[in-house]
Write an enzyme that holds these catalytic residues in place. Structure first.
Site, PDB file in Angstrom:
ATOM      1  N   LYS A 187      -7.011 -14.609  -3.502  1.00 23.09           N
ATOM      2  CA  LYS A 187      -5.684 -14.929  -2.969  1.00 23.09           C
ATOM      3  C   LYS A 187      -5.318 -13.809  -2.003  1.00 23.09           C
ATOM      4  O   LYS A 187      -4.890 -12.735  -2.404  1.00 23.09           O
ATOM      5  CB  LYS A 187      -4.667 -14.995  -4.116  1.00 23.09           C
ATOM      6  CG  LYS A 187      -3.465 -15.867  -3.847  1.00 23.09           C
ATOM      7  CD  LYS A 187      -2.599 -15.450  -2.679  1.00 23.09           C
ATOM      8  CE  LYS A 187      -1.563 -14.413  -3.036  1.00 23.09           C
ATOM      9  NZ  LYS A 187      -0.730 -13.988  -1.896  1.00 23.09           N
ATOM     10  N   GLU A 246      -5.220  -1.364  -7.987  1.00 23.79           N
ATOM     11  CA  GLU A 246      -5.233  -0.283  -6.984  1.00 23.79           C
ATOM     12  C   GLU A 246      -3.896  -0.361  -6.263  1.00 23.79           C
ATOM     13  O   GLU A 246      -3.601  -1.304  -5.536  1.00 23.79           O
ATOM     14  CB  GLU A 246      -6.470  -0.465  -6.102  1.00 23.79           C
ATOM     15  CG  GLU A 246      -6.301  -0.234  -4.655  1.00 23.79           C
ATOM     16  CD  GLU A 246      -6.664   1.127  -4.110  1.00 23.79           C
ATOM     17  OE1 GLU A 246      -7.738   1.637  -4.429  1.00 23.79           O
ATOM     18  OE2 GLU A 246      -5.862   1.638  -3.328  1.00 23.79           O
ATOM     19  N   LEU A 247      -3.035   0.660  -6.541  1.00 18.67           N
ATOM     20  CA  LEU A 247      -1.636   0.548  -6.132  1.00 18.67           C
ATOM     21  C   LEU A 247      -1.277   1.588  -5.070  1.00 18.67           C
ATOM     22  O   LEU A 247      -2.145   2.105  -4.388  1.00 18.67           O
ATOM     23  CB  LEU A 247      -0.755   0.659  -7.379  1.00 18.67           C
ATOM     24  CG  LEU A 247      -1.166  -0.277  -8.531  1.00 18.67           C
ATOM     25  CD1 LEU A 247      -0.307  -0.052  -9.760  1.00 18.67           C
ATOM     26  CD2 LEU A 247      -1.100  -1.741  -8.104  1.00 18.67           C
ATOM     27  N   CYS A 277      -3.566   2.875   1.845  1.00 18.65           N
ATOM     28  CA  CYS A 277      -3.129   3.419   0.549  1.00 18.65           C
ATOM     29  C   CYS A 277      -3.457   4.893   0.441  1.00 18.65           C
ATOM     30  O   CYS A 277      -2.748   5.642  -0.207  1.00 18.65           O
ATOM     31  CB  CYS A 277      -3.743   2.620  -0.596  1.00 18.65           C
ATOM     32  SG  CYS A 277      -5.514   2.419  -0.485  1.00 18.65           S
ATOM     33  N   ASN A 296      -2.848  -4.935   4.427  1.00 22.29           N
ATOM     34  CA  ASN A 296      -3.188  -3.804   5.305  1.00 22.29           C
ATOM     35  C   ASN A 296      -4.661  -3.762   5.701  1.00 22.29           C
ATOM     36  O   ASN A 296      -5.012  -3.315   6.786  1.00 22.29           O
ATOM     37  CB  ASN A 296      -2.737  -2.476   4.682  1.00 22.29           C
ATOM     38  CG  ASN A 296      -3.329  -2.228   3.316  1.00 22.29           C
ATOM     39  OD1 ASN A 296      -3.744  -3.169   2.633  1.00 22.29           O
ATOM     40  ND2 ASN A 296      -3.360  -0.983   2.897  1.00 22.29           N
ATOM     41  N   SER A 300       1.389  -3.197  -4.086  1.00 17.65           N
ATOM     42  CA  SER A 300       2.417  -2.225  -4.460  1.00 17.65           C
ATOM     43  C   SER A 300       2.423  -1.983  -5.970  1.00 17.65           C
ATOM     44  O   SER A 300       2.009  -2.846  -6.764  1.00 17.65           O
ATOM     45  CB  SER A 300       3.785  -2.730  -4.027  1.00 17.65           C
ATOM     46  OG  SER A 300       4.099  -3.912  -4.723  1.00 17.65           O
ATOM     47  N   GLU A 323       6.306   5.714  -1.231  1.00 18.59           N
ATOM     48  CA  GLU A 323       5.285   5.382  -0.236  1.00 18.59           C
ATOM     49  C   GLU A 323       5.960   4.819   1.018  1.00 18.59           C
ATOM     50  O   GLU A 323       6.666   3.811   0.950  1.00 18.59           O
ATOM     51  CB  GLU A 323       4.333   4.339  -0.835  1.00 18.59           C
ATOM     52  CG  GLU A 323       3.136   4.088   0.033  1.00 18.59           C
ATOM     53  CD  GLU A 323       2.091   3.195  -0.651  1.00 18.59           C
ATOM     54  OE1 GLU A 323       2.486   2.232  -1.339  1.00 18.59           O
ATOM     55  OE2 GLU A 323       0.892   3.476  -0.495  1.00 18.59           O
TER      56      GLU A 323
HETATM   57  P1  NDP Z   1       2.658  -6.706  -2.766  1.00 20.78           P
HETATM   58  O1  NDP Z   1       2.191  -5.722  -3.734  1.00 20.78           O
HETATM   59  O2  NDP Z   1       3.916  -7.421  -3.089  1.00 20.78           O
HETATM   60  O3  NDP Z   1       1.549  -7.819  -2.474  1.00 20.78           O
HETATM   61  C1  NDP Z   1       0.182  -7.694  -2.741  1.00 20.78           C
HETATM   62  C2  NDP Z   1      -0.394  -9.067  -3.076  1.00 20.78           C
HETATM   63  O4  NDP Z   1       0.173  -9.558  -4.294  1.00 20.78           O
HETATM   64  C3  NDP Z   1      -0.104 -10.133  -2.037  1.00 20.78           C
HETATM   65  O5  NDP Z   1      -1.208 -11.009  -1.931  1.00 20.78           O
HETATM   66  C4  NDP Z   1       1.090 -10.832  -2.634  1.00 20.78           C
HETATM   67  O6  NDP Z   1       1.282 -12.123  -2.120  1.00 20.78           O
HETATM   68  C5  NDP Z   1       0.710 -10.870  -4.096  1.00 20.78           C
HETATM   69  N1  NDP Z   1       1.818 -11.071  -5.021  1.00 20.78           N
HETATM   70  C6  NDP Z   1       3.147 -10.901  -4.816  1.00 20.78           C
HETATM   71  N2  NDP Z   1       3.841 -11.167  -5.954  1.00 20.78           N
HETATM   72  C7  NDP Z   1       2.933 -11.504  -6.893  1.00 20.78           C
HETATM   73  C8  NDP Z   1       3.000 -11.862  -8.273  1.00 20.78           C
HETATM   74  N3  NDP Z   1       4.164 -11.915  -8.920  1.00 20.78           N
HETATM   75  N4  NDP Z   1       1.863 -12.133  -8.938  1.00 20.78           N
HETATM   76  C9  NDP Z   1       0.674 -12.052  -8.308  1.00 20.78           C
HETATM   77  N5  NDP Z   1       0.534 -11.721  -7.008  1.00 20.78           N
HETATM   78  C10 NDP Z   1       1.642 -11.446  -6.305  1.00 20.78           C
HETATM   79  O7  NDP Z   1       2.738  -5.997  -1.358  1.00 20.78           O
HETATM   80  P2  NDP Z   1       3.924  -5.983  -0.320  1.00 20.78           P
HETATM   81  O8  NDP Z   1       3.526  -6.722   0.848  1.00 20.78           O
HETATM   82  O9  NDP Z   1       5.232  -6.356  -0.937  1.00 20.78           O
HETATM   83  O10 NDP Z   1       3.990  -4.417   0.011  1.00 20.78           O
HETATM   84  C11 NDP Z   1       4.950  -3.617  -0.595  1.00 20.78           C
HETATM   85  C12 NDP Z   1       4.505  -2.183  -0.650  1.00 20.78           C
HETATM   86  O11 NDP Z   1       3.238  -2.092  -1.290  1.00 20.78           O
HETATM   87  C13 NDP Z   1       4.273  -1.558   0.680  1.00 20.78           C
HETATM   88  O12 NDP Z   1       5.478  -1.063   1.168  1.00 20.78           O
HETATM   89  C14 NDP Z   1       3.298  -0.473   0.354  1.00 20.78           C
HETATM   90  O13 NDP Z   1       4.014   0.656  -0.061  1.00 20.78           O
HETATM   91  C15 NDP Z   1       2.510  -1.015  -0.817  1.00 20.78           C
HETATM   92  N6  NDP Z   1       1.183  -1.533  -0.483  1.00 20.78           N
HETATM   93  C16 NDP Z   1       0.110  -0.849  -0.945  1.00 20.78           C
HETATM   94  C17 NDP Z   1      -1.153  -1.278  -0.629  1.00 20.78           C
HETATM   95  C18 NDP Z   1      -2.363  -0.540  -1.080  1.00 20.78           C
HETATM   96  O14 NDP Z   1      -3.400  -0.634  -0.441  1.00 20.78           O
HETATM   97  N7  NDP Z   1      -2.313   0.177  -2.197  1.00 20.78           N
HETATM   98  C19 NDP Z   1      -1.381  -2.458   0.197  1.00 20.78           C
HETATM   99  C20 NDP Z   1      -0.177  -3.149   0.594  1.00 20.78           C
HETATM  100  C21 NDP Z   1       1.048  -2.677   0.242  1.00 20.78           C
HETATM  101  P3  NDP Z   1       2.248 -12.304  -0.846  1.00 20.78           P
HETATM  102  O15 NDP Z   1       1.707 -11.460   0.259  1.00 20.78           O
HETATM  103  O16 NDP Z   1       2.146 -13.738  -0.576  1.00 20.78           O
HETATM  104  O17 NDP Z   1       3.626 -11.850  -1.314  1.00 20.78           O
END
Ligand code: NDP
Length: 514
Positions: free
Chosen positions: A177, A249-250, A283, A154, A228, A381
């Protein structure tokens, strides 16, 4: 490493796992294909980072600050190119990229360059214990070594690259990453850091899928994760195997409370802006609103009118649209599911409520009423341009509902009585609460920013936001020992033990108690 293929049409998702086809979410076009860092290569990258870190730490605060300040200038000078990259890979508006990414980045470079020494310099402390009288006592902050930053899609600059800045300022090497959806901004910032004199290996970018992130956790000395709550739990589980510290930070479900005495025009403008900004993919965006009964109809009317007037579409430079695209393909389904499910349960959609037609990924700016806490739209969310509004009897009901959530990232309270607003703010279970504002706390880098409950662990910004990238070391230095053998040392004798016993009474036994 990466081959550049601007505008090549590709089938999204058809790419092999060894490459990423980066899409423009506003057009559906693949803008560039880049190579993935496979999980097996991560250990080698971290070893390289570890080798480069020693000299980087040895540069000291001044040497590192010089590089960060040059990078700040680089970002100012190259802002147009970086904005173009951010807009292309996220589909966000020009203004979302300028205000919430570039302006954050330039300010963060300056803030950490200036404040890292203040937060991390050796601290001399005094102790009350008589056993250490006359000793030099120091708290020292030593960089952890190699930090792994795992970022979301985002805010590719603010939330992915942004966390590298304090980690580097503290003297660490970093392997970043970025999200598979938005890796280009991180690669461009890496070029900017190199051009600013950052030594090779101190910052590396590992574009890849989740498994690359997972492999990174095994190798580094500390993990900074944004994303997430579901993935955050997996990150913490994985880090537990090596006892690697994490900062998470979730997600959030930020409430906005509008009291009957609020400035209605300002509150309704803010409700629209802070829910729709970045198409709601923030977020700390306003995810739900609670409005006191006497002003509810008026508030809903104003908000609906303003939301209907928003312009949405592919951004073409400054001022072209208000609301951009939905960056991640999966997110569009989540947003639609929340709206559909609420409608089926009786919610009324006053504006928007649909995916927008066309090649890009857009969801219409949406206002919903007649909602309640049984609905996903109020509980989970949504992370999209949606604004569910609920009527409440009074401030107490608003606070109860605001706290009725597993999340606790941020919140806001709106009232002309700032003192009353602050009292309510203190009752809300969230890491940050604004009164008559929202989100702006994020730009005050002096304030800690972190989630309560399921919204995270640890903070970014403030002193704690850089100390987490260090290990604390306690130093006790005895320059002059008054005796050859201290009172508490072995060879115990009744007389000296009696002196120690008397000390207990003398030091801790005097004074009145209630
Ligand atoms: P994720 O939480 O899945 O992804 C965040 C990061 O973690 C990405 O770089 C992702 O890689 C990586 N990742 C995924 N799986 C693993 C793992 N097992 N170990 C280590 N790193 C990993 O975000 P999503 O894109 O799935 O978003 C899902 C939800 O998260 C959204 O609907 C929203 O509600 C929330 N969100 C919250 C954010 C915030 O700012 N707090 C930001 C983004 C999302 P890759 O992209 O390659 O999967």
């Amino acid at each position: 490493m990466a081959t550049l293929e601007h505008g090549t049409p590709e089938t999204p998702g058809a790419e092999a796992r060894d490459s990423i086809a980066v899409e423009n979410p506003a057009t559906g076009e693949v803008i560039r294909r880049i190579a993935v860092t496979p999980p097996e290569r991560v250990a080698e990258m971290v070893a390289r980072a570890r080798a480069a870190q020693t000299a980087w730490e040895a540069l000291g605060f001044d040497g590192r600050a010089r590089v960060l300040r040059r990078a700040q200038k680089w970002l100012v000078d190259h802002r147009d190119e970086v904005i173009a990259t951010i807009v292309a890979e996220t589909g966000k508006t020009y203004e979302d990229a300028l205000v919430a990414e570039i302006m954050y980045g330039v300010s963060a470079f300056g803030f950490w360059a200036k404040n890292a020494p203040k937060f991390l310099e050796d601290e001399r402390v005094r102790a009350a214990s008589p056993f250490v009288a006359g000793r030099k006592l120091v708290v020292r902050y030593r960089p952890v070594g190699v930090v792994g930053v795992i970022g979301p899609w985002n805010y590719p600059l603010t939330n992915s690259f942004g966390d590298c800045i304090p980690a580097l300022a503290a003297g660490n090497a970093v392997v970043l990453k970025p999200s598979e959806v938005t890796p280009l901004t991180s690669l461009e910032m890496l070029e900017g850091m190199r051009a600013s004199g950052l030594p090779e290996g101190v910052l590396q970018v590992a574009p890849g899928y989740g498994e690359t992130g997972a492999a990174l956790i095994d190798e580094v000395d500390m993990v900074m994760f944004t994303g997430s709550t579901r993935t955050g739990r997996k990150v913490m589980e994985r880090a537990a195997k090596t006892l690697t510290p994490v900062s998470l930070e979730l997600g959030g479900k930020d409430p906005m409370i509008v009291l009957a005495d609020a400035d209605l025009e300002r509150a309704s403008n803010a409700a629209v802006h802070y829910s729709m900004q970045n198409a709601g993919q923030t977020c700390i965006s306003v995810e739900r609103v609670y409005v006191e009964e006497p002003i509810y109809d008026e508030f809903v009317g104003r908000v609906t009118q303003k939301v209907r007037a928003l312009r949405q579409g592919e951004p073409h430079g400054p001022g072209s649209v208000d609301v951009g695209a939905i960056t991640s393909p999966a997110q569009l389904d989540i947003i639609d599911r929340h709206v559909r499910e609420a409608q089926e349960a009786g919610a009324e959609v006053l504006a928007g409520g649909h995916r927008a037609p066309g090649a890009g990924r857009f969801y219409e700016p949406t206002v919903m009423v007649g909602v309640d806490h049984s609905m996903l739209a109020l509980r989970e969310e949504t992370f999209g341009p949606t604004l569910p509004i609920m009527k409440v009897r009074d401030a107490d009901e608003a606070v109860r509902l605001a706290n009725d959530t597993e999340y606790g990232l941020a919140a806001s309270v709106w009232t002309k009585d700032a003192a009353k607003g602050e009292t309510l703010a203190r009752r809300i279970e969230a890491g940050a609460v604004c009164v008559n504002d929202a989100q702006l706390n994020y730009l005050a880098l002096e304030l800690p920013m972190g989630g309560w409950k399921q919204s995270g662990l640890g903070v970014r910004h403030g002193a704690a936001g850089i100390r987490k990238y260090t290990r604390q070391q306690a130093l006790l230095v005895t320059r002059f020992a008054p005796t050859k053998k201290d009172l508490h040392m072995m060879g115990y004798r009744a007389a000296t033990t009696r002196v120690l016993g008397a000390l207990v009474r003398l030091l801790y036994g005097r004074g009145r108690r209630d």
